[in-house]
Design a protein around this motif. Structure first.
Motif, PDB file in Angstrom:
ATOM      1  N   ALA A  89      -3.683  36.678  11.223  1.00 35.88           N
ATOM      2  CA  ALA A  89      -2.408  36.728  10.494  1.00 35.88           C
ATOM      3  C   ALA A  89      -2.602  36.227   9.063  1.00 35.88           C
ATOM      4  N   ALA A  90      -3.479  35.237   8.886  1.00 32.06           N
ATOM      5  CA  ALA A  90      -3.707  34.690   7.541  1.00 32.06           C
ATOM      6  C   ALA A  90      -4.302  35.758   6.621  1.00 32.06           C
ATOM      7  N   ALA A  91      -5.306  36.503   7.107  1.00 32.82           N
ATOM      8  CA  ALA A  91      -5.931  37.534   6.273  1.00 32.82           C
ATOM      9  C   ALA A  91      -5.013  38.748   6.126  1.00 32.82           C
ATOM     10  N   GLN A  93      -2.108  38.726   5.282  1.00 37.53           N
ATOM     11  CA  GLN A  93      -1.248  38.540   4.110  1.00 37.53           C
ATOM     12  C   GLN A  93      -1.601  39.501   2.990  1.00 37.53           C
ATOM     13  N   LEU A  94      -2.837  39.995   2.984  1.00 34.94           N
ATOM     14  CA  LEU A  94      -3.238  40.987   1.981  1.00 34.94           C
ATOM     15  C   LEU A  94      -2.268  42.157   1.992  1.00 34.94           C
ATOM     16  N   GLU A  95      -1.735  42.472   3.174  1.00 29.66           N
ATOM     17  CA  GLU A  95      -0.740  43.538   3.267  1.00 29.66           C
ATOM     18  C   GLU A  95       0.670  42.974   3.226  1.00 29.66           C
ATOM     19  N   GLY A  96       0.869  41.823   3.852  1.00 29.99           N
ATOM     20  CA  GLY A  96       2.216  41.274   4.037  1.00 29.99           C
ATOM     21  C   GLY A  96       2.841  40.756   2.755  1.00 29.99           C
ATOM     22  N   SER A  97       2.013  40.302   1.825  1.00 27.81           N
ATOM     23  CA  SER A  97       2.558  39.716   0.601  1.00 27.81           C
ATOM     24  C   SER A  97       1.895  40.305  -0.633  1.00 27.81           C
ATOM     25  N   LYS A  98       2.680  41.055  -1.400  1.00 26.76           N
ATOM     26  CA  LYS A  98       2.144  41.647  -2.626  1.00 26.76           C
ATOM     27  C   LYS A  98       1.746  40.559  -3.617  1.00 26.76           C
ATOM     28  N   VAL A 241     -13.291  40.286  -0.204  1.00 30.98           N
ATOM     29  CA  VAL A 241     -13.879  39.781   1.038  1.00 30.98           C
ATOM     30  C   VAL A 241     -14.499  38.395   0.801  1.00 30.98           C
ATOM     31  N   ARG A 242     -15.181  38.246  -0.345  1.00 29.80           N
ATOM     32  CA  ARG A 242     -15.779  36.934  -0.662  1.00 29.80           C
ATOM     33  C   ARG A 242     -14.701  35.873  -0.853  1.00 29.80           C
ATOM     34  N   ALA A 243     -13.615  36.251  -1.542  1.00 29.20           N
ATOM     35  CA  ALA A 243     -12.552  35.270  -1.823  1.00 29.20           C
ATOM     36  C   ALA A 243     -11.895  34.800  -0.525  1.00 29.20           C
ATOM     37  N   LEU A 244     -11.656  35.742   0.400  1.00 29.60           N
ATOM     38  CA  LEU A 244     -11.003  35.349   1.659  1.00 29.60           C
ATOM     39  C   LEU A 244     -11.936  34.487   2.507  1.00 29.60           C
ATOM     40  N   ALA A 245     -13.219  34.818   2.496  1.00 25.36           N
ATOM     41  CA  ALA A 245     -14.181  33.998   3.254  1.00 25.36           C
ATOM     42  C   ALA A 245     -14.239  32.592   2.664  1.00 25.36           C
ATOM     43  N   ALA A 246     -14.250  32.507   1.331  1.00 23.10           N
ATOM     44  CA  ALA A 246     -14.334  31.196   0.673  1.00 23.10           C
ATOM     45  C   ALA A 246     -13.076  30.368   0.950  1.00 23.10           C
ATOM     46  N   ALA A 247     -11.941  31.043   1.146  1.00 23.24           N
ATOM     47  CA  ALA A 247     -10.682  30.330   1.412  1.00 23.24           C
ATOM     48  C   ALA A 247     -10.572  29.897   2.873  1.00 23.24           C
ATOM     49  N   THR A 249     -10.305  31.959   5.375  1.00 21.02           N
ATOM     50  CA  THR A 249      -9.554  32.965   6.138  1.00 21.02           C
ATOM     51  C   THR A 249     -10.275  34.302   6.032  1.00 21.02           C
ATOM     52  N   PRO A 250     -11.490  34.394   6.601  1.00 22.30           N
ATOM     53  CA  PRO A 250     -12.277  35.624   6.447  1.00 22.30           C
ATOM     54  C   PRO A 250     -11.552  36.844   7.014  1.00 22.30           C
ATOM     55  N   PHE A 251     -11.776  37.976   6.373  1.00 19.36           N
ATOM     56  CA  PHE A 251     -11.140  39.224   6.811  1.00 19.36           C
ATOM     57  C   PHE A 251     -12.062  39.965   7.763  1.00 19.36           C
ATOM     58  N   SER A 252     -11.510  40.391   8.903  1.00 19.29           N
ATOM     59  CA  SER A 252     -12.271  41.173   9.866  1.00 19.29           C
ATOM     60  C   SER A 252     -11.430  42.358  10.305  1.00 19.29           C
ATOM     61  N   GLY A 253     -11.992  43.554  10.226  1.00 21.69           N
ATOM     62  CA  GLY A 253     -11.254  44.759  10.620  1.00 21.69           C
ATOM     63  C   GLY A 253     -11.484  45.851   9.598  1.00 21.69           C
ATOM     64  N   VAL A 254     -10.465  46.676   9.395  1.00 22.45           N
ATOM     65  CA  VAL A 254     -10.583  47.730   8.384  1.00 22.45           C
ATOM     66  C   VAL A 254      -9.689  47.359   7.215  1.00 22.45           C
ATOM     67  N   LEU A 255     -10.273  47.387   6.031  1.00 26.70           N
ATOM     68  CA  LEU A 255      -9.527  47.089   4.812  1.00 26.70           C
ATOM     69  C   LEU A 255      -9.294  48.413   4.092  1.00 26.70           C
ATOM     70  N   TYR A 256      -8.032  48.699   3.879  1.00 31.87           N
ATOM     71  CA  TYR A 256      -7.621  49.987   3.328  1.00 31.87           C
ATOM     72  C   TYR A 256      -7.108  49.706   1.922  1.00 31.87           C
ATOM     73  N   ALA A 257      -7.874  50.137   0.935  1.00 31.21           N
ATOM     74  CA  ALA A 257      -7.511  49.888  -0.457  1.00 31.21           C
ATOM     75  C   ALA A 257      -6.838  51.126  -1.033  1.00 31.21           C
ATOM     76  N   GLY A 258      -5.573  50.976  -1.443  1.00 32.69           N
ATOM     77  CA  GLY A 258      -4.868  52.043  -2.164  1.00 32.69           C
ATOM     78  C   GLY A 258      -5.243  51.919  -3.627  1.00 32.69           C
ATOM     79  N   LEU A 259      -5.905  52.940  -4.172  1.00 22.48           N
ATOM     80  CA  LEU A 259      -6.459  52.850  -5.525  1.00 22.48           C
ATOM     81  C   LEU A 259      -5.769  53.806  -6.474  1.00 22.48           C
ATOM     82  N   MET A 260      -5.657  53.406  -7.730  1.00 21.43           N
ATOM     83  CA  MET A 260      -5.303  54.345  -8.788  1.00 21.43           C
ATOM     84  C   MET A 260      -6.572  54.574  -9.585  1.00 21.43           C
ATOM     85  N   LEU A 261      -6.954  55.842  -9.715  1.00 23.25           N
ATOM     86  CA  LEU A 261      -8.156  56.169 -10.479  1.00 23.25           C
ATOM     87  C   LEU A 261      -7.728  56.370 -11.927  1.00 23.25           C
TER      88      LEU A 261
END
Ligand code: AMP
Length: 419
Positions: A89-91, A93-98, A241-247, A249-261
């Motif tokens: 739930a902690a990681a 937040q990448l989706e839960g909180s802009k 991924v490095r920032a969350l591990a350092a905090a 609250t490491p991220f595990s799973g699929v990380l889906y990045a919505g990008l603007m090119l």
């Protein structure tokens, strides 16, 4: 865990995995029931999920949607020792909180739209001066979700700020470019590229009308070239991924990045912490090898040992929805000839919102089916998907005929450039 088209695609591939000898879905749907035993429990209830995993000695729990992640289901499972595909739930937040994600980007030099975060309407109005037009106003926190306004005028921006009251807001610079999604597998420490995709959010052809959960998708997205993909991994995903591990609250799973090119390179619009739906239905058929073993490696921190293998084929998914969607969809409409659609080469019909009744398969949701086709080229996959859809008899349904129009246009431009 889950009951949509995304989970049908995940279950389909898991069932084909040599390392998977038993598959249970909760709650599942009539499509998933083709590959798994369905158990009617609430996937957002941590106790019920842990009990089921215990009873069936689960070797791996794969969580499809975001709601169970936010509800702490993955934490509850991990606490008692089950390997889980899906973040804490902690990681999540990448989706839960802009706001959380924007601050993480700012602290780590991750390219994203310049922004101001505030929960004071007066401050928000004052901040508008620092941005040109259009300007993007996003409601943050729990009540968010649909709260994104792209304001073309100052009046529209002020109306969006007023509508938020003194709720948390993110005001950000409007980014110009084409959007694409990058999916990475992350095991806490290691991040590897899985696939790219593009989707169509608007309900109508020509990308018009209200936003939906997604009316179609394809993978790969050629606009995200291998070079841009590597750059997005290096500049966006890996530092996250490095920032969350350092905090802690490491991220595990699929990380889906919505990008603007953008002209300056890929910039992050948003993160999701699970597969997209319908992007998942277009990505999963391209994954080769033992899918269950791949997800297990993610869940147990062994991603450095196992690399995802993606086929060179293209996959196109076209969503069939019930009339009325994304408003109130017509429910109960009979759907016939799904099997005929699946006779088309390379086609699988995933169930998104269906039920099995005495009369047959009926619609129960807005998005009802996700028809996916794979082939050697984008154009062939797309043709197969529509050939399959044309077999389906669903009087109460509709779909877009222009899924992938950007790719068709790009291919046509290349052809005319080549003479
Ligand atoms: P989000 O919920 O943050 O993904 O925003 C929803 C949609 O709004 C995105 O998929 C984009 O199409 C658009 N959008 C969000 N932020 C921006 C931005 N800074 N610039 C341009 N478009 C944006």
């Amino acid at each position: 865990m889950g009951s949509g088209g995304r989970e049908d695609a995940l279950a389909w591939r898991l069932r084909q995995s040599p390392s998977c000898d038993d598959l249970i879905a909760a709650p599942g749907n009539p499509g998933i029931a083709r590959w798994a035993e369905c158990v009617a429990i609430d996937p957002c209830d941590p106790e019920a999920v842990v009990r089921l995993a215990d009873e069936r000695s689960a070797g791996l729990v794969v969580i499809g949607p975001e709601a169970p992640l936010v509800a702490g289901v993955s934490d509850a499972l991990r606490e008692v020792g089950f390997p889980v595909f899906g973040p804490s739930a902690a990681a999540a937040q990448l989706e839960g909180s802009k706001g959380f994600t924007k601050d993480l980007c700012a602290a780590n030099g991750i390219p994203t739209a310049r922004y101001v975060r505030t929960d004071k309407a007066a401050e928000a109005r004052a901040a508008l001066q620092d941005f040109g037009l259009p300007v993007v106003i996003k409601a943050d926190g729990l009540a968010a979700g649909k709260g994104v306004t792209i304001a073309l005028t100052t009046e529209e921006a002020e109306a969006a700020i007023s509508a938020a009251g003194d709720g948390p807001l993110v005001i950000e610079e409007f980014l110009e470019g084409e959007e694409a999604s990058l999916f990475a597998l992350v095991d806490g420490a290691t991040a590897v590229t899985l696939a790219s995709a593009q989707d169509h959010k608007r309900v109508g052809e020509g990308d018009t009308g209200p936003n939906t959960g997604g009316m179609g998708a394809y993978s790969p997205a050629p606009v995200l070239t291998p070079e841009l993909e590597r750059r997005a991994m290096r500049e966006i995903v890996e530092p996250t991924v490095r920032a969350l591990a350092a905090a802690g609250t490491p991220f595990s799973g699929v990380l889906y990045a919505g990008l603007m090119l953008t002209r300056e390179g890929p910039k992050l619009i948003e993160y999701n912490v699970r597969f997209g739906d319908p992007e998942c239905e277009a990505i999963v058929p391209r994954i080769e090898g033992d899918f269950a073993e791949l997800l297990h490696a993610v869940a147990t921190g062994r991603l450095s040992e196992v690399r995802p293998e993606l086929s060179d084929q293209s996959a196109v998914t076209v969503v069939v929805a019930a009339h009325g969607y994304p408003g109130t969809p017509a429910s109960g409409g009979l759907i016939r000839e799904i099997e005929a659609a699946e006779q088309v080469d390379g086609v699988t019909v995933f169930h998104a919102g269906t039920a099995r009744t005495a009369a047959g398969i009926v619609a129960t949701g807005g998005r009802v089916l996700a028809v996916t086709a794979v082939s050697d080229t984008f154009a062939n996959a797309r043709a197969r998907a529509y050939r399959a859809i044309d077999q389906i008899d669903f009087a109460d349904g509709f779909h877009r005929r222009d899924i992938g129009w950007r790719e068709l246009k790009r291919a046509a431009a290349l052809e005319s450039a080549g003479g």
